[in-house]
Design an enzyme around this catalytic site. Structure first.
Site, PDB file in Angstrom:
ATOM      1  N   GLY A   7       0.809  -1.218   0.000  1.00  0.00           N
ATOM      2  CA  GLY A   7       0.000   0.000   0.000  1.00  0.00           C
ATOM      3  C   GLY A   7       0.841   1.266   0.000  1.00  0.00           C
ATOM      4  O   GLY A   7       1.527   1.536   0.983  1.00  0.00           O
ATOM      5  N   LYS A  76      -5.252   0.800   4.631  1.00  0.00           N
ATOM      6  CA  LYS A  76      -6.233   1.159   5.660  1.00  0.00           C
ATOM      7  C   LYS A  76      -6.833  -0.120   6.242  1.00  0.00           C
ATOM      8  O   LYS A  76      -6.912  -1.148   5.550  1.00  0.00           O
ATOM      9  CB  LYS A  76      -7.357   1.985   5.020  1.00  0.00           C
ATOM     10  CG  LYS A  76      -6.886   3.323   4.517  1.00  0.00           C
ATOM     11  CD  LYS A  76      -6.731   4.272   5.662  1.00  0.00           C
ATOM     12  CE  LYS A  76      -6.159   5.593   5.187  1.00  0.00           C
ATOM     13  NZ  LYS A  76      -5.894   6.495   6.312  1.00  0.00           N
ATOM     14  N   LYS A 183      -2.869   3.253  21.367  1.00  0.00           N
ATOM     15  CA  LYS A 183      -3.000   4.060  20.143  1.00  0.00           C
ATOM     16  C   LYS A 183      -4.465   4.207  19.765  1.00  0.00           C
ATOM     17  O   LYS A 183      -4.915   5.274  19.336  1.00  0.00           O
ATOM     18  CB  LYS A 183      -2.197   3.398  19.016  1.00  0.00           C
ATOM     19  CG  LYS A 183      -2.272   4.095  17.663  1.00  0.00           C
ATOM     20  CD  LYS A 183      -1.420   5.343  17.602  1.00  0.00           C
ATOM     21  CE  LYS A 183      -1.624   6.173  16.344  1.00  0.00           C
ATOM     22  NZ  LYS A 183      -1.068   5.628  15.141  1.00  0.00           N
ATOM     23  N   ASN A 201      -5.884  18.585  14.218  1.00  0.00           N
ATOM     24  CA  ASN A 201      -5.784  17.987  15.565  1.00  0.00           C
ATOM     25  C   ASN A 201      -5.638  19.042  16.657  1.00  0.00           C
ATOM     26  O   ASN A 201      -6.277  18.962  17.705  1.00  0.00           O
ATOM     27  CB  ASN A 201      -4.576  17.057  15.640  1.00  0.00           C
ATOM     28  CG  ASN A 201      -4.677  15.880  14.699  1.00  0.00           C
ATOM     29  OD1 ASN A 201      -5.668  15.744  13.989  1.00  0.00           O
ATOM     30  ND2 ASN A 201      -3.668  15.036  14.681  1.00  0.00           N
ATOM     31  N   ASN A 251      -1.416  18.555  12.103  1.00  0.00           N
ATOM     32  CA  ASN A 251      -1.850  17.385  11.290  1.00  0.00           C
ATOM     33  C   ASN A 251      -3.303  17.471  10.909  1.00  0.00           C
ATOM     34  O   ASN A 251      -4.131  17.852  11.725  1.00  0.00           O
ATOM     35  CB  ASN A 251      -1.756  16.090  12.113  1.00  0.00           C
ATOM     36  CG  ASN A 251      -0.411  15.448  12.027  1.00  0.00           C
ATOM     37  OD1 ASN A 251       0.572  16.122  11.834  1.00  0.00           O
ATOM     38  ND2 ASN A 251      -0.399  14.137  12.186  1.00  0.00           N
TER      39      ASN A 251
HETATM   40  O1  PAF Z   1      -4.623   8.728  12.421  1.00  0.00           O
HETATM   41  C1  PAF Z   1      -3.890   9.710  12.631  1.00  0.00           C
HETATM   42  O2  PAF Z   1      -3.921  10.752  11.938  1.00  0.00           O
HETATM   43  C2  PAF Z   1      -2.854   9.610  13.750  1.00  0.00           C
HETATM   44  O3  PAF Z   1      -2.900   8.310  14.269  1.00  0.00           O
HETATM   45  C3  PAF Z   1      -3.013  10.656  14.857  1.00  0.00           C
HETATM   46  C4  PAF Z   1      -2.230  10.203  16.081  1.00  0.00           C
HETATM   47  C5  PAF Z   1      -4.450  10.900  15.218  1.00  0.00           C
HETATM   48  C6  PAF Z   1      -2.334  11.945  14.465  1.00  0.00           C
HETATM   49  O4  PAF Z   1      -2.926  12.603  13.392  1.00  0.00           O
END
Ligand code: PAF
Length: 308
Positions: A7, A76, A183, A201, A251
């Site tokens: 992937g 995914k 996680k 985020n 992010n």
């Molecule tokens: O899925 C994601 O984007 C990441 O695991 C996280 C930790 C939420 C950071 O963007």
């Protein structure tokens, strides 16, 4: 070492290019011939703090021609079974299979396809955003943990050393399930909320409504984990989620990236998994059910969005 990266998403591109650059033998497997062609012609392009870098990594759409030591599953969660079944008939029987994917259930699914002894699991806090085919931004560095650790000359020790050598901060651990739940709870608190609100985020904790829902969703997941006897790798799950929001402030979480790209998200493997696990042991998870239902509604209606 010989790596097969399944992937060419954001993580696949990041790991494949860094490992290749560090001198390992790397092949990517993709099920989309046009994308494979494109990456074969142009290489993988990674943008990072130090600028842009192009690395040539061969991409195959069928059988990989050579010996494989490690398969890194980078699809995914909703594509794990299909991807695993596609390579299982020809894969080198000695190859170890490693998943660092988000969500619950990937490890078990891979064990069903490849058998128990060969599958390794773990988590990564590396942040990457897919910008186009074979083109990703390395948004932030984070720890990668792989397990179960095994002997000093075993596959995990070799992978840790290869990853370290490729510039990833990597460790081994024994309790993979605890890490995956650790996680998972971070993803439970962040991903669906970013997909619904379309915020980065770092913005979530400052918005009162988002922070309230985050705290409730994380609290439910924590109760389920606790009842299952999971030993989370941090003392306070909500504080941990807030910390990750700060550390990855810029992010676009992977679920937001999926919604913006109108792709099927990992909601069923994140908040949906908390709902399923809660049901099994009689713990109510109404906030996670609501988040799962809303993101499912969004992904089922991409072609019906009202834009003005
Ligand atoms: O899925 C994601 O984007 C990441 O695991 C996280 C930790 C939420 C950071 O963007």
């Amino acid at each position: 070492m010989n790596f097969l990266v399944v992937g060419p998403g954001a993580m696949g591109c990041l790991f494949a290019s860094r490992l290749k650059k560090a001198g390992h033998h790397v092949i990517i497997v993709d099920h989309k011939p046009e994308r494979a062609d494109f990456i074969n012609k142009r290489g993988i392009l990674i943008e990072g703090a130090a600028g842009e870098e192009r690395v040539r990594v061969p991409v195959v759409t069928g059988r990989a021609p050579e010996k494989t030591d490690v398969v890194l599953i980078c699809v995914k969660a909703n594509q794990t079974r299909e991807a695993a079944e596609a390579i299982s008939s020809w894969l080198d029987l000695r190859a170890a299979i490693l998943t660092l994917q988000n969500g619950l259930g990937n490890l078990e699914l891979l064990e069903e396809v490849f058998g128990k002894g060969r599958v390794l699991g773990g988590v990564t806090a590396e942040g990457a955003t897919l910008l186009g085919p074979g083109h990703a931004r390395h948004a932030g560095q984070g720890q990668t943990i792989i397990g179960p650790a095994g002997p000093a000359d075993g596959p995990v020790a070799k992978i840790v050393s290869a990853f370290e050598n490729a510039g990833f901060d990597t460790h081994s651990a024994d309790e993979v399930e605890n890490l995956i739940w650790g996680k998972l709870i971070v993803n439970v608190g962040i991903n669906a909320l970013t997909a619904i609100t379309r915020l980065k985020n770092g913005q979530l904790p400052a918005i009162e409504g988002a922070r309230t829902v985050m705290k409730m969703a994380v609290g439910e997941a924590e109760s389920v984990a606790h009842a299952k006897g999971i030993n989370l790798p941090y003392p306070n799950p909500f504080e941990r989620v807030l910390e990750v929001c700060r550390a990855t402030a810029e992010n676009k979480a992977s679920m937001l990236q999926d919604v913006l790209g109108q792709r099927i998200t990992e909601i069923q493997f994140i908040n949906g998994a908390v709902v399923r696990e809660g049901k099994k042991i009689g713990i109510p998870t109404p906030v996670n059910l609501t988040l799962t239902s809303l993101v499912s509604a969004i992904q089922e209606t991409y072609d019906q969005r009202i834009t003005d």
